[in-house]
Every structure is written in C-alpha cells, then in structure tokens.
Write a protein that holds these residues in place. Structure first.
Motif, short mmCIF file in Angstrom:
data_model
loop_
_atom_site.label_atom_id
_atom_site.label_comp_id
_atom_site.label_asym_id
_atom_site.label_seq_id
_atom_site.Cartn_x
_atom_site.Cartn_y
_atom_site.Cartn_z
N ALA A 185 0.83 -1.13 -0.01
CA ALA A 185 -0.08 0.06 -0.14
C ALA A 185 0.84 1.07 0.00
O ALA A 185 1.99 1.21 0.77
CB ALA A 185 -0.77 -0.22 1.24
N PRO A 186 0.24 2.37 -0.64
CA PRO A 186 1.37 3.56 -0.71
C PRO A 186 1.28 4.08 0.66
O PRO A 186 0.28 4.24 1.37
CB PRO A 186 0.41 4.37 -1.88
CG PRO A 186 -0.71 3.98 -1.79
CD PRO A 186 -0.77 2.40 -1.61
N VAL A 187 2.48 4.76 1.02
CA VAL A 187 2.57 5.45 2.21
C VAL A 187 2.25 6.95 1.72
O VAL A 187 3.18 7.31 1.00
CB VAL A 187 4.09 5.30 2.78
CG1 VAL A 187 4.10 6.15 4.04
CG2 VAL A 187 4.08 3.81 3.10
N ASP B 17 1.19 4.42 7.88
CA ASP B 17 2.69 4.57 7.57
C ASP B 17 3.34 3.17 7.39
O ASP B 17 2.69 2.03 7.45
CB ASP B 17 3.41 5.56 8.36
CG ASP B 17 3.42 4.94 9.87
OD1 ASP B 17 3.18 3.52 9.99
OD2 ASP B 17 3.43 5.70 10.79
N GLU B 18 4.68 3.10 7.02
CA GLU B 18 5.25 1.83 6.78
C GLU B 18 5.37 0.87 8.09
O GLU B 18 5.33 -0.12 7.96
CB GLU B 18 6.63 2.23 6.48
CG GLU B 18 7.41 2.81 7.23
CD GLU B 18 8.89 3.35 6.58
OE1 GLU B 18 9.74 4.07 7.57
OE2 GLU B 18 9.05 3.13 5.42
N ASP B 19 5.13 1.48 9.15
CA ASP B 19 5.12 0.93 10.69
C ASP B 19 3.70 0.50 10.87
O ASP B 19 3.39 -0.20 12.07
CB ASP B 19 5.72 1.39 11.67
CG ASP B 19 7.20 1.77 11.48
OD1 ASP B 19 7.84 0.71 10.94
OD2 ASP B 19 7.63 2.88 11.62
N GLY B 20 2.77 0.60 9.91
CA GLY B 20 1.34 0.18 10.19
C GLY B 20 0.27 1.48 11.08
O GLY B 20 -0.43 1.21 11.70
N GLY B 21 1.30 2.67 11.30
CA GLY B 21 0.64 3.71 12.33
C GLY B 21 -0.46 4.41 11.49
O GLY B 21 -0.09 4.58 10.28
N THR B 22 -1.53 4.49 11.85
CA THR B 22 -2.86 5.16 11.27
C THR B 22 -2.45 6.91 11.34
O THR B 22 -1.98 7.17 12.09
CB THR B 22 -4.16 4.82 11.67
OG1 THR B 22 -4.22 5.31 13.03
CG2 THR B 22 -4.03 3.28 11.62
N VAL B 23 -3.06 7.45 10.27
CA VAL B 23 -2.81 8.90 10.17
C VAL B 23 -3.86 9.42 11.36
O VAL B 23 -3.73 10.38 11.79
CB VAL B 23 -3.47 9.30 8.99
CG1 VAL B 23 -4.79 9.24 8.67
CG2 VAL B 23 -3.11 10.87 8.91
N LEU B 24 -4.92 8.89 11.79
CA LEU B 24 -5.62 9.14 12.82
C LEU B 24 -5.23 9.07 14.02
O LEU B 24 -5.39 10.13 14.99
CB LEU B 24 -7.04 8.41 12.76
CG LEU B 24 -8.05 8.82 13.89
CD1 LEU B 24 -8.55 10.22 13.64
CD2 LEU B 24 -9.32 8.05 13.98
N GLY C 48 -0.30 0.60 14.55
CA GLY C 48 0.79 0.15 14.88
C GLY C 48 1.14 -1.37 14.27
O GLY C 48 0.11 -1.52 13.52
N GLU C 49 2.29 -1.90 14.30
CA GLU C 49 2.42 -2.89 13.63
C GLU C 49 1.37 -4.26 14.12
O GLU C 49 1.13 -4.93 13.13
CB GLU C 49 3.90 -3.48 14.17
CG GLU C 49 4.95 -2.88 13.28
CD GLU C 49 6.20 -3.23 13.75
OE1 GLU C 49 6.41 -4.25 14.43
OE2 GLU C 49 7.30 -2.76 13.10
N THR C 50 0.98 -4.28 15.50
CA THR C 50 0.28 -5.27 16.05
C THR C 50 -1.31 -4.56 16.12
O THR C 50 -2.22 -5.23 16.34
CB THR C 50 0.40 -5.83 17.26
OG1 THR C 50 0.38 -4.64 18.23
CG2 THR C 50 1.98 -6.34 17.26
#
Length: 519
Positions: free
Chosen positions: A6-8, A38-45, A72-74
């Motif tokens: 998915a695009p970051v 983001d690339e670590d799975g963090g959401t923009v919200l 996050g990653e998990t």
C-alpha cells in the motif's frame, strides 16, 4: 501473484504532524485516504490524536476514519488512548462524539480512562466519564481508577470520580493515607535511582559519579521542579546526562485533600484539629489540601467546628488564624448562616481585622466579614484598602461589593481609589463593585468613565456596565467597541453582553445586540 505494498502517504502524515489543517483538507479532497497508514502500520488518525490535533482528528473522522481502528504493527494502539494518555481533551471529545468506545482496551490492557487517571489529566477524565467510561474498570495493574487517582495524588480526579459513583473508596483512602506521610520527592528520586542509577544514596551523600551522585543517580544530574496546577503541586524530577534529559518522573501531591474527600464520602468524621493540621502542613490557602479541609469542616455546621475555628482565630500563629478565619467565612455564609454563627463570629472577626497584618490572614478576615452582608463591617474592611498586597486590595473590593450604600462617602471614595490601582485585578474588582453600587453621584460616574479606556478589558467592560446601569450615554460607544474587539469566549465580552440589558433605548440595544465580533 506479487503483492503491491500500500502506498505510504508521506505528504498527509507530514501535514498532520505539522497541524496543517488546510493542507490536510486539500489532500483528502485530492484522494488521500482518511485511513492511510505509514510503513510501520501507524494510522494517520492515531498520529493526529496522539499529537492533540483535534481539528485534524475531526476532519479525518468526517472523511471516514474509524475511531476504533488500532494502529501500529500489531494494531494495539488506539487513537482514543493515545489522545487520553497525553491529555488532549479536545481530541478525546472528537473521537467520543463519533462513537469511539470509551472502555476499549489497548494491547496491554489500558483503557483511555486508565491512561488519563494515571497521567493526571483531570479534564480528560471528566470528558471520558461524561461519555460513559466505566469508573469501576480496573487498569492493567488491577487498580481501580479511584485507587490509581489516590496514588497519583490528583484531588480533582478523585473529586470527579466520586461524583460518578466510582467504587473502591476504602482502598483509595488507605492508598492516599500511605502517601500523605511520605517525602514525595525522595520517593520519586529513589524510583529513578532504581531504574537508572547504581543504587540509593542517602540525602546529602556522595556517590562515585561525582556531584551528580548526591541525587542517588550515579553519573547523572537531576533537576526538580515544583509546578502549581490543578489546585495542588506537581513534582517533576528529570534525569540529565551531559545536560540532556534522558528520563523523568512526576507525581502530584494532593494526598491530604484526597484523604479528606474520601473520608467524607465514606461518612468518616476526624476531629477538627486533625483537619486543621492537614491544612497547616500545606500552608497555602490556594491549594486543595487547605481548601478541602476548610470546606469539610464548614459542611459540618456544628458548635464543635465553630468553637474550634474561634479558638484558631485567637491563636498567635498567623497561619492557624488564617485557617480559622476561612472556616468562619464558610460557616457564616449560605445555608450555614441560618445556624446563627454570623452574629457569634462577628466580634471575633472584627477584632482580628484590627490586629491582622499578614496578607493571607487579612484576605481571609476581609472575606469572612464581607459574607456577613452587613454594612456595619465596612470600616473594618476598608481599613485594609491600602494594604501593600494587591491580593488583599482586590479582596477588599470583592468584600464590599453590594455593601456600600448610596452616599457612603468612605466606601465610594475607597472604591474610586481602588479602581485606579496599579494592579489590573484590583481595578477590575473595584470597577465591578462601583458599577453595581447604588451610588449615582457625579464622582462615581466620572470614576467609571475614566476606566472606559483601561488597558485591562475586564475593567473597561465593568466600567461600561456601571455607566449603562446609570443610563449614562457614554456606555454605548464603549460597549460597541468591546463587542467588536473582544474574544466572544472571554470575560470582557460576556460582561459587555450582560450590560445590554441596562440599555433602555430599544433601537440602540438591538443595534448593539447585532454587532459582530471581529474574531
């Protein structure tokens, strides 16, 4: 089949981190997803929430972001918990308003309420409870919110939890009592030494790390700050290495106030002297440890409390006398006044007013005399109108508000002098007292007119209100200017709006009511 990552949307994350609302709007309109990661799975919200950018949180939610989606990653980090952990109350409110579940737990078992309580954010706790957070859910350490708040030392949070029926009062009381006798700074330093140092070092001792070792943290320096906030003192100890902060802990210190609150909630009734000692250990009439003790005693409204307060007023210690006067002020005001304490307290207070010199004591006595509502006390109050402490002078103006009858030369003259004081808070209080006084002499009018251009907008607004009450035409342009210039959420604007009820000419009043603030 090859999976395409998915695009970051780095530009969206950068705009969120920079709190660039217009840029976020533009990116969302151009197709950036409200649930971008983001690339670590963090959401923009989550990024917006944890940084407290409430306006962007609302934008993302309106664009379809899920308030309960993990980050996050998990996927274990929740936007609501991230906002609550950092005390971002408006972001918390925005998430709750669209349906975020207040009791949803993060990966390690924390709810938003557990975070806000342990971090000491009283406003955030209040909003979470308003939206249905359960005050009986324990945190990941098993502690109920009330117990965690007692350990934290936050009287405002304990007060809020009690108002919502939070359980665990007896355990919370035991926790608060255990902290009340501790040297909180030493406890915090020892906890830091255990985590970062080479063991404890006695106060004043030396450690192999040199000068820094005297704080019990070998090879480190520490800085201690005491911050007065939320009705108490927050103690912060920060660990430095080469002048750079590397760790720190903080602890609120309102445990005496918490003990008093919890005792009342449990129906316990310690002797008056025990409550007085809590206040005297604090020594500051502005802090909860003092005020909660005074309020608890006043709510008893009995002869035992009254006699104890009179005895404290006769003590040679100004701090104890101040506490006694504060208790008498509360006992002789409101519903307690019906018990007849006022008439019995008046001779004690008048004598104390003649003898008192200490600023805190004079303020307490002046307040106690003012709540009697008797113009006969004016000479005892006005004698302190020239006190060097501006807080006392302001207290005089507040105490005589509504007591100065028309034609009372000394009272009007004192208010006119106080309205010219060098301290803005004194001028504002005196302008208000003069504004609502029944005196309509030329001297009173001119004193109010002189304050229309006061650099303090609250003073100017009170002066305009006073002239409006007297149907003086000079009030109209002053009110017009205030309604245009002042913050609609501020006190000066509120006072100006309230003053419009005294503008009797209907056309003028309607015109002023339609004035739009510049902000």
């Amino acid at each position: 089949m090859t999976m395409v990552p998915a695009p970051v949307h780095e530009d969206l994350f950068e705009a969120v981190l920079g709190d660039e609302v217009d840029t976020v709007v533009r990116l969302l309109r151009s197709g950036a997803p409200a649930e971008a990661t983001d690339e670590d799975g963090g959401t923009v919200l989550y990024t917006a929430a944890v940084n407290g950018h409430a306006a962007i949180v609302r934008l993302l939610l309106a664009a379809g972001a899920d308030p309960g989606r993990g980050s996050g990653e998990t996927g274990g980090d929740l936007p609501l918990c991230g906002a609550a952990c950092n005390g971002h109350t408006e972001a918390v409110r925005a998430l709750l308003a669209v349906g975020a579940w207040p009791d949803q737990r993060e990966e390690h078992g924390f709810t938003a309420l557990a975070w806000a309580v342990r971090q000491g954010f009283a406003d955030t706790v209040r909003v979470l409870l308003e939206y249905g957070a359960d005050p009986s859910l324990p945190g990941p350490d098993g502690a109920l919110p009330l117990v965690a708040a007692a350990r934290r030392g936050s009287a405002p949070i304990v007060r809020t939890l009690l108002s919502r029926g939070a359980p665990g009062g007896e355990a919370a009381l035991a926790e608060a009592r255990s902290w009340m006798g501790r040297d909180v700074e030493r406890v915090v330093r020892e906890a830091l030494a255990e985590a970062y140092g080479a063991g404890r070092v006695p106060d004043g001792g030396a450690a192999p790390g040199g000068a820094a070792g005297r704080d019990g943290l070998e090879g480190f320096e520490t800085v201690t700050r005491r911050i007065t906030e939320d009705g108490g003192v927050t103690l912060e100890v920060e660990v430095l290495r080469d002048g750079i902060p590397v760790a720190g802990r903080e602890q609120q210190t309102g445990h005496a106030a918490i003990v008093t609150l919890l005792e009342e909630s449990l129906g316990l009734r310690p002797p008056p002297e025990e409550l007085a000692e809590r206040a005297l250990r604090c020594g500051d009439p502005a802090l909860d440890d003092w005020t909660e003790a005074a309020e608890a005693l006043a709510r008893r409204a009995d002869d035992e409390t009254f006699d104890a307060a009179v005895a404290w007023c006769g003590d040679g210690d100004p701090v104890r006398q101040t506490f006694g006067a504060e208790v008498l002020a509360r006992l002789t005001a409101g519903t307690s006044a019906r018990a007849g304490f006022g008439a019995r307290a008046l001779p004690v207070l008048r004598e104390l007013a003649r003898e008192a010199r200490d600023g805190d004591l004079v303020r307490a006595v002046v307040r106690a005399l003012g709540v009697q509502g008797d113009p006969a006390v004016l000479p005892d109050v006005l004698r302190h109108a020239v006190h060097p402490d501006p807080r006392v002078r302001r207290g005089v103006a507040v105490a005589v508000t509504g007591l100065v009858p028309a034609g009372h030369r000394e009272g009007v003259t004192s208010l006119i002098t106080l309205a010219r004081d060098g301290d803005a808070t004194v001028r504002a209080a005196a302008a208000h007292a003069l504004a609502v006084a029944p005196d309509d002499s030329p001297a009173a009018r001119e004193a109010l007119a002189d304050r229309l251009d006061d650099p303090d907008p609250v003073t100017a607004a009170e002066a305009a209100r006073g002239l409006a009450i007297r149907q003086d035409e000079r009030a109209v342009p002053a009110l017009d200017a205030l309604l245009v210039a002042e913050d609609p959420e501020g006190p000066a604007y509120r006072i100006a709006r309230e003053a419009l009820e005294h503008v009797h000419d209907e056309r003028t009043r309607l015109r002023l009511e339609s004035v739009l603030p510049r902000r």
